[in-house]
Design an enzyme around this catalytic site. Structure first.
Site, PDB file in Angstrom:
ATOM      1  N   GLY A  94      31.760  53.264  23.851  1.00 54.86           N
ATOM      2  CA  GLY A  94      31.041  53.389  25.033  1.00 54.86           C
ATOM      3  C   GLY A  94      29.727  54.054  24.849  1.00 54.86           C
ATOM      4  O   GLY A  94      28.994  54.136  25.861  1.00 54.86           O
ATOM      5  N   CYS A  98      38.358  25.025  40.030  1.00 54.10           N
ATOM      6  CA  CYS A  98      37.338  24.072  39.444  1.00 54.10           C
ATOM      7  C   CYS A  98      37.342  22.593  39.913  1.00 54.10           C
ATOM      8  O   CYS A  98      38.425  21.819  39.678  1.00 54.10           O
ATOM      9  CB  CYS A  98      37.190  24.115  37.787  1.00 54.10           C
ATOM     10  SG  CYS A  98      35.879  23.106  37.166  1.00 54.10           S
ATOM     11  N   CYS A 102      37.672  20.319  36.366  1.00 54.47           N
ATOM     12  CA  CYS A 102      38.802  20.368  35.644  1.00 54.47           C
ATOM     13  C   CYS A 102      39.840  21.107  36.304  1.00 54.47           C
ATOM     14  O   CYS A 102      41.259  21.106  35.821  1.00 54.47           O
ATOM     15  CB  CYS A 102      38.561  21.219  34.420  1.00 54.47           C
ATOM     16  SG  CYS A 102      38.674  22.718  34.668  1.00 54.47           S
ATOM     17  N   CYS A 115      33.627  25.303  36.215  1.00 56.34           N
ATOM     18  CA  CYS A 115      33.728  26.555  35.507  1.00 56.34           C
ATOM     19  C   CYS A 115      32.385  26.767  34.927  1.00 56.34           C
ATOM     20  O   CYS A 115      31.744  26.150  34.471  1.00 56.34           O
ATOM     21  CB  CYS A 115      34.406  25.977  34.202  1.00 56.34           C
ATOM     22  SG  CYS A 115      36.381  25.916  34.624  1.00 56.34           S
ATOM     23  N   CYS A 124      35.901  24.361  30.314  1.00 53.94           N
ATOM     24  CA  CYS A 124      36.090  23.320  31.393  1.00 53.94           C
ATOM     25  C   CYS A 124      36.283  21.838  30.294  1.00 53.94           C
ATOM     26  O   CYS A 124      37.091  21.019  30.640  1.00 53.94           O
ATOM     27  CB  CYS A 124      34.940  23.235  32.149  1.00 53.94           C
ATOM     28  SG  CYS A 124      35.168  22.398  33.617  1.00 53.94           S
TER      29      CYS A 124
END
Ligand SMILES: Nc1ncnc2c1ncn2[C@@H]1O[C@H](COP(=O)(O)OP(=O)(O)O)[C@@H](O)[C@H]1O
Ligand SMILES: [Mg+2]
Lengths: 256, 289
Positions: free
Chosen positions: B29, B237, B240, B262, B268
């Protein structure tokens, strides 16, 4: 009794020029000390040395820390000093924009110190901010406004709320009424006096305005050319000044 | 074609970048400064990510690039071609097959593995920049863990919008120490930041690299009474049928017709290949997009 702040032989030079020289005094909890003197006498230099914004060239500034008693803030590590700055100390600047975040709402400004010490409950932070806005006479419906939308007097009151919200043990103020109109000054002074009494604040207030210290300070230090020329109880110094310079100052011959 | 060193950058530059990456991995970080190089593409195209990819790629790698989840945007295609040319590495659109994935704005839906590296393109690495413009001051705030300001930003969000409205680049705390900007991924992706793969963030213009080693603890900042939520459109979605993926909303005609799909195109199409069909189900193989 241990003083809250014990200053010994403090000096600060700007090259050859004296900022302030060989200053010593004690401040006890619950006391308000005024530092007066004309412009350029070293008041701000001294205050900034006390608050850790400037590093003095000589001397010690011992603060009665919660855990270890008197510690010299000049020689302590920067993280420790910054920790004091956001917990036990508060600093009210002459110009509100130096002490506020102008792009953050009034509520966020007041809440910042709470969040800095770990508050993580929005509702509680908001409640404290609302409470403090009320105490400095800012209508709570202004809580989401930015300080840019506030008058100078309101900005200064907001700065005071932002500083006092965490109940600091020592408050530094540099010309807190400095940039304001006379009528606005009077209201702010009244408010400050109320807060000082109510909270039993310990404070060091720098000003060139004797009316401010008359109302707020228990004790006075008179400065000239970087030196302290007279100290004493406020009434004593103002009503019966001993040093020739204090006499001039009090008789308003020196209008600064 | 001009002769380049493998992956365009010279070995000395790559070593310099690798040192920054290793330091970043050692201090999760923490933003490590590095001497960013000119790359033959504009800054907005993710030169920070490209330099990181150049430094980590080896000839055996299989490289994938996504931009907002898609492999076929101009930006993604250009970067993929760039390394095809300069490193001669294999490329893929399949998340599972890739060993190095460079991304802008998304984390793939499919969980990544220990054998993968995810490289982020970062525009602004400094999460404190919003409220504190001074670089000297922000560095000090990181070193002293003075992070109250991050919550001021969230406070402002709630007071303005009634909820934490920050939807992208949602700030996180890494291993209880450094506050980090995860780059402009949707906050839906934040929980995925705790993953098996190595994650490296590169900011070219700002000359910073930071990193998350595998399985690093990453916590999204919030308030007790306004807890973090990895939200997404409340929809499945349309293509899909996936209910747990991040969706893009598309306007499909001028009568206000909408379609949720997606954002991760590989995810997807893999699902469609497996036979899943959404509400506006376009059968696999019949669409041009
Ligand atoms: N940053 C600085 N650089 C050089 N000289 C300074 C600086 N700040 C203050 N001084 C000088 O130090 C002296 C004390 O200034 P200051 O502490 O600001 O006085 P006051 O607050 O009483 O007006 C003055 O002579 C002033 O010109
Ligand atoms: Mg001054």
């Amino acid at each position: 009794m241990t003083p809250l702040l014990k200053v010994e032989g403090l000096s600060k030079f700007y090259g050859q020029r004296i900022g302030c020289s060989n200053i010593s005094f004690d401040l006890y909890a619950g006391e308000v000390m005024g530092i007066v003197g004309e412009s350029g006498s070293g008041k701000s230099t001294l205050l900034n040395c006390l608050a850790g914004h400037l590093t003095p060239d000589t001397g010690a500034v011992r603060f009665d820390t919660r855990t270890d008693g008197l510690r010299d803030t000049v020689t302590m590590s920067e993280p420790e000093r910054r920790m004091l700055s956001r917990t036990d100390w508060a600093f009210v600047h002459q110009h509100p924009r130096d002490g506020l975040r102008m792009n953050v709402s009034a509520g966020g400004n007041v809440g910042e110190r709470l969040m800095a010490v770990g508050s993580r409950h929005y509702g509680q932070i908001r409640e404290a901010a609302t409470d403090w806005l009320g105490r400095v006479e800012i209508n709570e419906d202004r809580i989401d406004d930015r300080p840019t939308a506030f008058s100078g007097g309101m900005q200064q009151r907001l700065q005071i709320a932002r500083n006092l919200v965490t109940g600091p043990r020592l408050v530094f103020m540099d010309e807190p009424t400095g940039g304001l109109d006379v009528s606005v000054q009077a209201r702010l002074l009244d408010l400050l006096r109320g807060l000082v009494r109510e909270m039993g604040l310990s404070a060091i207030i720098v000003t060139h305005d004797l009316a401010v210290v008359r109302l707020l300070a228990d004790r006075l230090m008179v400065m000239k050319d970087g030196h302290v020329v007279e100290t004493g109880l406020t009434d004593q110094v103002l009503d019966d000044p001993q040093h020739a310079y204090s006499q001039l100052l009090v008789s308003s011959v020196l209008q600064v | 074609m001009t002769e380049y060193n493998f992956a365009y950058l010279d070995e000395q530059t790559k070593r310099m970048i690798r040192r920054a990456i290793l330091k970043g991995l050692a201090i999760p970080g923490y933003q490590v400064p590095f001497a960013s190089r000119e790359m033959p593409m504009p800054y907005g195209w993710g030169t920070g990510g490209v330099q990181v990819s150049a430094a980590v790629l080896i000839p055996d790698d299989t490289f994938k690039v996504i931009d907002q989840g898609a492999d076929d945007t101009t930006n993604a295609v250009s970067i993929r071609r760039f390394f095809e040319k300069t490193a001669g590495v294999a490329v893929t659109e399949a998340t599972r097959q890739a060993t190095v994935i460079q991304t802008r704005h998304r984390i793939p839906e499919e969980a990544l593995t220990e054998n993968q590296i995810l490289v982020y393109q970062v525009p602004i690495p400094e999460p404190l920049r919003f409220l504190e413009p001074s670089e000297v001051e922000t560095r000090k705030m990181h070193s002293l863990e003075e992070y109250g300001l991050m919550h001021v930003k969230l406070y402002e969000d709630i007071s303005k919008h009634g909820a934490i409205a920050t939807a992208y680049a949602y700030p996180v705390k890494v291993e209880g120490r450094y506050v980090m900007d995860p780059s402009p991924i949707p906050k839906f992706d934040n929980p995925k930041l705790e993953m098996a793969a190595i994650q490296i963030f590169g900011a070219g213009r700002e000359q910073r690299i930071y990193a998350l080693p595998p399985y690093t603890q990453v916590v999204s900042l919030d308030f007790d009474d306004y807890p973090f939520e990895a939200s997404k459109a409340d929809h499945a979605c349309d293509v899909c049928g996936a209910e747990d993926s991040y969706l893009d909303e598309l306007i499909v005609d001028d009568k206000g017709g909408r379609l949720f799909m997606c954002s991760d195109t590989d995810f997807c199409s893999s699902r469609r290949r497996e036979g899943h069909v959404g509400a506006q189900g376009i059968p696999y193989g019949e669409d041009a997009a």
